[in-house]
Design a protein around this motif. Structure first.
Motif, mmCIF file in Angstrom:
data_model
loop_
_atom_site.group_PDB
_atom_site.id
_atom_site.type_symbol
_atom_site.label_atom_id
_atom_site.label_comp_id
_atom_site.label_asym_id
_atom_site.label_seq_id
_atom_site.Cartn_x
_atom_site.Cartn_y
_atom_site.Cartn_z
ATOM 1 N N ILE A 123 17.770 -8.465 19.524
ATOM 2 C CA ILE A 123 17.490 -8.547 20.816
ATOM 3 C C ILE A 123 16.198 -9.414 21.147
ATOM 4 N N SER A 124 15.354 -9.399 20.169
ATOM 5 C CA SER A 124 13.946 -10.295 20.321
ATOM 6 C C SER A 124 14.270 -11.640 20.078
ATOM 7 N N GLN A 125 15.666 -12.141 19.768
ATOM 8 C CA GLN A 125 15.883 -13.683 19.637
ATOM 9 C C GLN A 125 15.443 -14.033 19.009
ATOM 10 N N SER A 126 15.016 -13.603 17.686
ATOM 11 C CA SER A 126 13.942 -14.314 16.686
ATOM 12 C C SER A 126 14.767 -14.178 15.309
ATOM 13 N N THR A 127 16.102 -13.941 15.317
ATOM 14 C CA THR A 127 16.814 -13.684 13.945
ATOM 15 C C THR A 127 18.078 -14.847 13.820
ATOM 16 N N GLY A 128 18.210 -15.303 14.976
ATOM 17 C CA GLY A 128 19.340 -16.086 14.968
ATOM 18 C C GLY A 128 20.686 -15.533 15.451
ATOM 19 N N THR A 155 19.899 -15.278 10.213
ATOM 20 C CA THR A 155 19.183 -15.413 8.889
ATOM 21 C C THR A 155 18.708 -14.408 8.442
ATOM 22 N N VAL A 156 18.470 -13.188 8.904
ATOM 23 C CA VAL A 156 17.830 -11.977 8.291
ATOM 24 C C VAL A 156 19.010 -11.120 7.981
ATOM 25 N N ALA A 157 18.749 -10.439 6.699
ATOM 26 C CA ALA A 157 19.763 -9.546 6.203
ATOM 27 C C ALA A 157 19.580 -8.288 6.884
ATOM 28 N N GLN A 158 20.571 -7.535 7.127
ATOM 29 C CA GLN A 158 20.597 -6.115 7.614
ATOM 30 C C GLN A 158 19.723 -5.761 9.060
ATOM 31 N N PRO A 159 20.083 -6.954 9.821
ATOM 32 C CA PRO A 159 18.927 -6.856 11.177
ATOM 33 C C PRO A 159 19.247 -5.516 11.840
ATOM 34 N N THR A 160 18.348 -5.201 12.585
ATOM 35 C CA THR A 160 18.203 -3.896 13.417
ATOM 36 C C THR A 160 18.680 -4.432 14.924
ATOM 37 N N TYR A 161 18.918 -3.644 15.854
ATOM 38 C CA TYR A 161 18.960 -4.066 17.217
ATOM 39 C C TYR A 161 17.882 -4.600 17.757
ATOM 40 N N ASP A 162 16.816 -3.947 17.654
ATOM 41 C CA ASP A 162 15.354 -4.526 18.070
ATOM 42 C C ASP A 162 15.201 -5.835 17.650
ATOM 43 N N GLN A 163 15.682 -6.128 16.392
ATOM 44 C CA GLN A 163 15.327 -7.628 15.790
ATOM 45 C C GLN A 163 15.965 -8.711 16.593
ATOM 46 N N ILE A 176 34.999 -13.685 28.918
ATOM 47 C CA ILE A 176 33.810 -14.381 29.269
ATOM 48 C C ILE A 176 33.594 -15.447 30.042
ATOM 49 N N ASP A 177 32.459 -15.817 30.526
ATOM 50 C CA ASP A 177 32.330 -16.809 31.162
ATOM 51 C C ASP A 177 31.975 -18.225 30.176
ATOM 52 N N PRO A 178 33.058 -19.038 30.226
ATOM 53 C CA PRO A 178 32.879 -19.992 28.915
ATOM 54 C C PRO A 178 32.125 -21.280 29.407
ATOM 55 N N THR A 179 31.298 -21.122 30.653
ATOM 56 C CA THR A 179 30.535 -22.393 30.910
ATOM 57 C C THR A 179 29.068 -21.982 30.727
ATOM 58 N N ASP A 180 28.758 -20.734 30.115
ATOM 59 C CA ASP A 180 27.429 -20.387 29.950
ATOM 60 C C ASP A 180 26.994 -20.109 28.573
ATOM 61 N N ASP A 181 26.249 -20.789 27.964
ATOM 62 C CA ASP A 181 25.812 -20.715 26.606
ATOM 63 C C ASP A 181 24.232 -20.315 26.420
ATOM 64 N N SER A 182 23.874 -19.608 27.454
ATOM 65 C CA SER A 182 22.589 -19.187 27.407
ATOM 66 C C SER A 182 22.965 -17.451 27.691
ATOM 67 N N GLY A 183 23.877 -17.082 27.602
ATOM 68 C CA GLY A 183 24.112 -15.447 27.752
ATOM 69 C C GLY A 183 25.407 -15.292 28.149
ATOM 70 N N GLN A 184 25.490 -14.057 28.686
ATOM 71 C CA GLN A 184 26.834 -13.789 29.627
ATOM 72 C C GLN A 184 26.381 -12.803 30.672
ATOM 73 N N VAL A 185 26.747 -13.012 31.874
ATOM 74 C CA VAL A 185 26.701 -12.268 33.098
ATOM 75 C C VAL A 185 25.100 -11.932 33.286
ATOM 76 N N ASN A 186 24.955 -10.482 32.921
ATOM 77 C CA ASN A 186 23.576 -10.089 33.314
ATOM 78 C C ASN A 186 22.656 -10.143 31.734
ATOM 79 N N ASP A 187 23.327 -10.514 30.685
ATOM 80 C CA ASP A 187 22.633 -10.648 29.456
ATOM 81 C C ASP A 187 22.128 -11.943 28.965
ATOM 82 N N ARG A 188 20.935 -12.050 29.081
ATOM 83 C CA ARG A 188 20.526 -13.312 28.638
ATOM 84 C C ARG A 188 19.956 -13.693 27.548
#
Length: 271
Positions: free
Chosen positions: A140-145, A130-138, A172-184
């Motif tokens: 990975i903060s999981q706050s922009t959708g 929902t945020v225009a021109q998001p940055t990487y930090d924004q 991919i791991d198609p059974t995991d909708d909370s992230g992928q491998v070590n990325d949560r």
């Protein structure tokens, strides 16, 4: 790299004004800029600034633009992503289409597609938020959708959207909708973004095939959603496998080990 006082001042000023620069990076940059006076030399102040940034650089803890600056000043290879961004914004020729896939960290999603025939460009970026021109930090903060994703520009005369879907399911791991491998977190959710009815039909059919194959014990949870604005990521993240080959190889090996283990475990459970 030899820089004049004016050139160094301009680069530091650009980083200070960059909204993606963190507060503690900005503090170091402001201090360096204030020390750049007619009585100092650019080389000396650059050396001091690089020394201040080095501990953070060694821990891979610089924001993308500052990381690019550090690597450029220390003589490392830095990709110029302007051509990729230009391809993203340019209209598609009649034979070119786009596919957008999210499958965890975009660092590991580029090389498997880009090295195949018929691929004109693979761009790392952010979409679905929902945020225009998001940055990487924004993001990975999981706050922009947003999720990390890749936009693939492909030549339909050489490769089909169905071909790309086949590659995607292997990554991919198609059974995991909370992230992928070590990325949560939600920014790493696996999603197929479709931009036409034809793409949706092919994506739904490919997902059903994965379900029918019964390769996994858990449900297949990959979402299929309409394409939204795709924001290209910062230069540092583009073609990461080329810019940081050793780090990419470590990440990719770990990812592939996990996926192989998961498939073997699923096969054993079926038996």
């Amino acid at each position: 790299m030899a820089l004049s006082m004016a050139e160094l001042t301009q680069q530091i000023t650009t980083l200070i004004l960059n909204p993606g620069t963190r507060a503690w990076e900005r503090q170091l940059l402001v201090g360096a800029k204030q020390r750049l006076t007619p009585n100092t030399t650019a080389a000396r102040e650059l050396s001091r600034l690089l020394a201040d940034l080095r501990p953070l650089a060694q821990r891979q803890n610089l924001t993308p633009a500052v990381a690019d600056f550090y690597r450029q000043m220390t003589g490392e290879t830095v990709l110029d992503s302007h051509d990729l961004v230009a391809q993203h914004t340019a209209p598609d020729p009649s034979y070119q289409e786009r596919a957008v896939f999210a499958g965890g960290c975009f660092w590991c999603m580029v090389e498997p597609f880009e090295t195949r025939p018929g691929i004109n460009a693979v761009i790392s970026g952010y979409t679905g938020g929902t945020v225009a021109q998001p940055t990487y930090d924004q993001v990975i903060s999981q706050s922009t959708g947003h999720v990390e994703a890749v936009e693939i520009l492909f030549d339909t005369r050489q490769v089909t959207y169905a071909d790309l879907l086949t590659v995607y399911w292997q990554l991919i791991d198609p059974t995991d909708d909370s992230g992928q491998v070590n990325d949560r977190g939600e920014s790493y959710r696996p999603i197929i973004f479709v931009n036409s009815a034809a793409q949706r039909q092919l994506a739904e059919a490919s997902k059903q095939r994965v379900i029918d194959q019964r390769q996994y014990q858990k449900p297949i949870v990959v979402a299929i959603e309409p394409t939204t604005t795709f924001w290209p990521a910062e230069n540092y993240h583009q073609q990461f496998y080329r810019q940081q080959p050793k780090r990419y190889q470590r990440l990719e090996r770990a990812r592939q080990r996990y996926l192989r283990w998961q498939r073997r475990w699923a096969k054993w459970r079926r038996k």
